[in-house]
Design an enzyme around this catalytic site. Structure first.
Site, PDB file in Angstrom:
ATOM      1  N   CYS A  14      14.758  26.198  -1.236  1.00  0.00           N
ATOM      2  CA  CYS A  14      15.026  26.375   0.190  1.00  0.00           C
ATOM      3  C   CYS A  14      15.293  25.038   0.877  1.00  0.00           C
ATOM      4  O   CYS A  14      15.836  25.007   1.982  1.00  0.00           O
ATOM      5  CB  CYS A  14      13.873  27.119   0.855  1.00  0.00           C
ATOM      6  SG  CYS A  14      12.246  26.390   0.613  1.00  0.00           S
ATOM      7  N   CYS A  17      -3.168   4.865   2.625  1.00  0.00           N
ATOM      8  CA  CYS A  17      -4.213   3.865   2.367  1.00  0.00           C
ATOM      9  C   CYS A  17      -5.270   3.896   3.469  1.00  0.00           C
ATOM     10  O   CYS A  17      -4.944   3.916   4.659  1.00  0.00           O
ATOM     11  CB  CYS A  17      -3.590   2.475   2.284  1.00  0.00           C
ATOM     12  SG  CYS A  17      -4.812   1.187   1.875  1.00  0.00           S
ATOM     13  N   CYS A  76      -5.988   1.562  -2.296  1.00  0.00           N
ATOM     14  CA  CYS A  76      -5.174   2.775  -2.481  1.00  0.00           C
ATOM     15  C   CYS A  76      -4.428   2.792  -3.810  1.00  0.00           C
ATOM     16  O   CYS A  76      -3.803   3.799  -4.156  1.00  0.00           O
ATOM     17  CB  CYS A  76      -4.193   2.943  -1.320  1.00  0.00           C
ATOM     18  SG  CYS A  76      -2.911   1.667  -1.235  1.00  0.00           S
ATOM     19  N   CYS A 136       0.826  -1.201   0.000  1.00  0.00           N
ATOM     20  CA  CYS A 136       0.000   0.000   0.000  1.00  0.00           C
ATOM     21  C   CYS A 136       0.865   1.257   0.000  1.00  0.00           C
ATOM     22  O   CYS A 136       2.049   1.210   0.315  1.00  0.00           O
ATOM     23  CB  CYS A 136      -0.895   0.041   1.249  1.00  0.00           C
ATOM     24  SG  CYS A 136      -1.905  -1.433   1.509  1.00  0.00           S
ATOM     25  N   CYS A 177      -2.468  -3.101  -3.572  1.00  0.00           N
ATOM     26  CA  CYS A 177      -3.738  -2.953  -2.864  1.00  0.00           C
ATOM     27  C   CYS A 177      -4.794  -2.387  -3.809  1.00  0.00           C
ATOM     28  O   CYS A 177      -4.530  -1.455  -4.578  1.00  0.00           O
ATOM     29  CB  CYS A 177      -3.540  -2.019  -1.665  1.00  0.00           C
ATOM     30  SG  CYS A 177      -5.063  -1.528  -0.821  1.00  0.00           S
TER      31      CYS A 177
END
Length: 349
Positions: free
Chosen positions: A318, A41, A71, A37, A68
């Site tokens: 930055c 998820c 997700c 995942c 999965c």
């Protein structure tokens, strides 16, 4: 790659908390189910001892874990749903249209689903999104010399008061009082580290930030006030440019951005930001080193504040500024992203 126990514990906590800033930084294989995942998820969380962590989806696949279905770790993180994609295209095809429930039914989309998905992605409902686009068109027409009543009718408002109220809520002023109000376009860009928001006019990019950055709403509001602008959904040439360049950057094929940018800061801040852009790709400097380079060796705290005020993430790097002792220091987009960006640039020098 084998992770140290401290890093595994950090990733596990990110998994439990569904931390969006870890998106793209790791994948987790669940030994009890055989699936892997992404960090965000929504599935029930496994125990720590049942987790195996990977840097890439490819590593998880090679370790015999399957993706999965909830997700979808092999899809682009924050992949735009077909509903969102369809509706955005429909708005761009006919931006003057005022949407009603029957319009959703005609294209087999549930209005409540559209509302929920647009709210999650854009921070506004679909109706609000479509209305903002209509108001942007009305403003352009008024600016080009059309009468307010003509602009009102062209975007589907029969009531002058209804048009005036809607226009004022979005643009911050009545249509008859435009004055120096200008338009900035805002678009959401997907990256492997999570979605970013880009804000630009037709000439330059003003803001590029991860959408989960703390205080982003205040940043956008400050931008709106400083530029005396209305910020509405839409696209502009600098946004198309930075989207293309970000894809090349994350693929390791670009080390210098060419998209035109516009600074909004003090002379000191702009000096800091210009020197940030001169730090070579794949290298880092400390706050004190940067202070010396700009001719203010004792102003490292002011340099740090200017660093934090940067509104053009990645372009003005930055993330290349670290503490003198080698620690990462701070980063508005999250330290996990900062570490990833530094390592990514080191590998793509």
């Amino acid at each position: 790659m084998t992770f140290k126990i401290e890093r595994k514990q950090e990733y596990y906590q990110a998994l439990i908390d569904k931390e969006t800033e870890y998106e793209g930084l790791f994948y987790v294989g669940v030994k009890t189910t055989g699936v892997f995942c992404r960090p965000t998820c929504p599935a029930r969380k496994p125990k720590f001892e049942n987790c195996e962590f990977f840097e890439t989806a490819k590593q998880a696949l090679l370790a015999s874990f399957r993706p999965c279905k909830r997700c979808r770790p092999l899809s682009h993180p924050n992949h735009v749903s077909e509903i969102v994609r369809t509706l955005v295209e429909a708005v761009e095809t006919n931006p003057e249209k005022r949407w009603k429930d029957a319009d959703f039914q005609q294209i087999s989309i549930d209005a409540s689903t559209a509302r929920r998905q647009f709210k999650k992605r854009f921070g506004m409902t679909f109706v609000e999104y479509a209305r903002a686009r209509r108001m942007g068109i009305a403003m352009k027409q008024i600016r080009e010399g059309e009468h307010v009543i003509d602009a009102q009718l062209s975007v589907g408002y029969e009531s002058s008061s209804g048009f005036r109220d809607a226009f004022s809520r979005i643009m911050g002023t009545a249509p008859s009082s435009l004055g120096n109000i200008r338009i900035l376009k805002a678009a959401w860009l997907d990256t492997i580290l999570g979605p970013m928001i880009a804000i630009a006019d037709d000439e330059a990019l003003y803001l590029l930030e991860f959408v989960d950055r703390r205080g982003l709403e205040r940043e956008v509001e400050r931008l709106r006030q400083r530029t005396k602008s209305a910020i509405i959904p839409g696209a502009a040439s600098p946004i198309h440019s930075i989207e293309m360049e970000l894809n090349q950057y994350f693929d390791g094929k670009l080390i210098e951005f060419q998209t035109p940018i516009r600074y909004l800061g003090s002379a000191f801040q702009q000096k800091v930001w210009e020197h940030l852009r001169k730090i070579p790709h794949g290298e880092t400097q400390s706050y004190s080193e940067l202070a010396s380079l700009i001719g203010h060796p004792t102003a490292y705290r002011a340099v740090a504040r200017a660093n934090g005020a940067n509104q053009l993430a990645i372009i003005v790097p930055c993330h290349r500024i670290i503490n003198a002792n080698g620690d990462l220091g701070g980063y508005g987009g999250g330290l996990s992203r900062k570490e990833w960006l530094i390592n990514h640039e080191l590998q793509s020098k």
